[in-house]
Design a protein around this motif. Sequence first.
Motif, PDB file in Angstrom:
ATOM      1  N   GLU A 233       0.851  -1.191   0.000  1.00  0.00           N
ATOM      2  CA  GLU A 233       0.000   0.000   0.000  1.00  0.00           C
ATOM      3  C   GLU A 233       0.883   1.236   0.000  1.00  0.00           C
ATOM      4  N   CYS A 234       0.482   2.247  -0.776  1.00  0.00           N
ATOM      5  CA  CYS A 234       1.210   3.516  -0.810  1.00  0.00           C
ATOM      6  C   CYS A 234       0.874   4.288   0.465  1.00  0.00           C
ATOM      7  N   ARG A 235       1.925   4.635   1.240  1.00  0.00           N
ATOM      8  CA  ARG A 235       1.754   5.333   2.523  1.00  0.00           C
ATOM      9  C   ARG A 235       2.863   6.367   2.702  1.00  0.00           C
TER      10      ARG A 235
ATOM     11  N   PHE B 245       6.916   9.310   0.509  1.00  0.00           N
ATOM     12  CA  PHE B 245       5.973   8.199   0.396  1.00  0.00           C
ATOM     13  C   PHE B 245       6.678   6.946  -0.090  1.00  0.00           C
TER      14      PHE B 245
ATOM     15  N   TRP C 184       5.977   2.368  -0.886  1.00  0.00           N
ATOM     16  CA  TRP C 184       5.109   1.193  -0.920  1.00  0.00           C
ATOM     17  C   TRP C 184       5.413   0.373   0.320  1.00  0.00           C
TER      18      TRP C 184
ATOM     19  N   CYS D  94       4.927   6.180  -5.928  1.00  0.00           N
ATOM     20  CA  CYS D  94       4.053   6.261  -4.761  1.00  0.00           C
ATOM     21  C   CYS D  94       4.176   7.703  -4.288  1.00  0.00           C
TER      22      CYS D  94
ATOM     23  N   VAL E 279      -1.692   7.914  -2.212  1.00  0.00           N
ATOM     24  CA  VAL E 279      -1.779   7.351  -0.862  1.00  0.00           C
ATOM     25  C   VAL E 279      -3.042   6.497  -0.750  1.00  0.00           C
ATOM     26  N   GLY E 280      -2.877   5.312  -0.210  1.00  0.00           N
ATOM     27  CA  GLY E 280      -4.009   4.384  -0.066  1.00  0.00           C
ATOM     28  C   GLY E 280      -4.144   3.397  -1.213  1.00  0.00           C
TER      29      GLY E 280
ATOM     30  N   LYS F  35      -3.362   0.306  -3.505  1.00  0.00           N
ATOM     31  CA  LYS F  35      -2.777  -1.003  -3.200  1.00  0.00           C
ATOM     32  C   LYS F  35      -2.376  -1.692  -4.492  1.00  0.00           C
TER      33      LYS F  35
END
Length: 171
Positions: free
Chosen positions: A50-52, A61, A63, A149, A154-155, A157
Amino acid sequence: MRTFARFAALAAVFSAPALADMMDAPEAVRPPVGHAMSLHTVGVGEITYECRAKAGTTAVFEWAFVAPVATLMDMSKKEVGKYYAGPTWEASDGSKVTGKQVAVSPAAPGNIPLQLVKAEPATGNGAMSNVTYIQRLNTKGGVAPADACSAGSVGAKRQVAYQADYVFYRM
């Protein structure tokens, strides 16, 4: 002659790939002396990322690993279980084991690292009963996505295909 007889006996019990794994695994991911291989499986599945925002930052940011999902197969390619978040390995007989990572070792570029996991007590009776350590060897794929990312994603997947041998040990 005795050494040859011992090797022949081991070869009869273990497949050639399993023997190679046991002998060639980097020291960091070898189980302690006294633990014997009880099961050798191949896991084929996906790892979700998930990109965070990177921990401790708001403008960087990455993965981030979320969870694996894989089917476990024996050397004849018969399904014998599954692997999923926890980490948890569950045999088709209902027994399962979880564990905690104790060591990693780099794999070839583009592949997730090799790993040694110390098992927690198994639940159920069967293939996972009394497992003490699990190795992840011969990894293929599974690394975080190469695509960008950023704050705008963000968010998001992504599932990444992977394959690895999971070798289970007992005392």
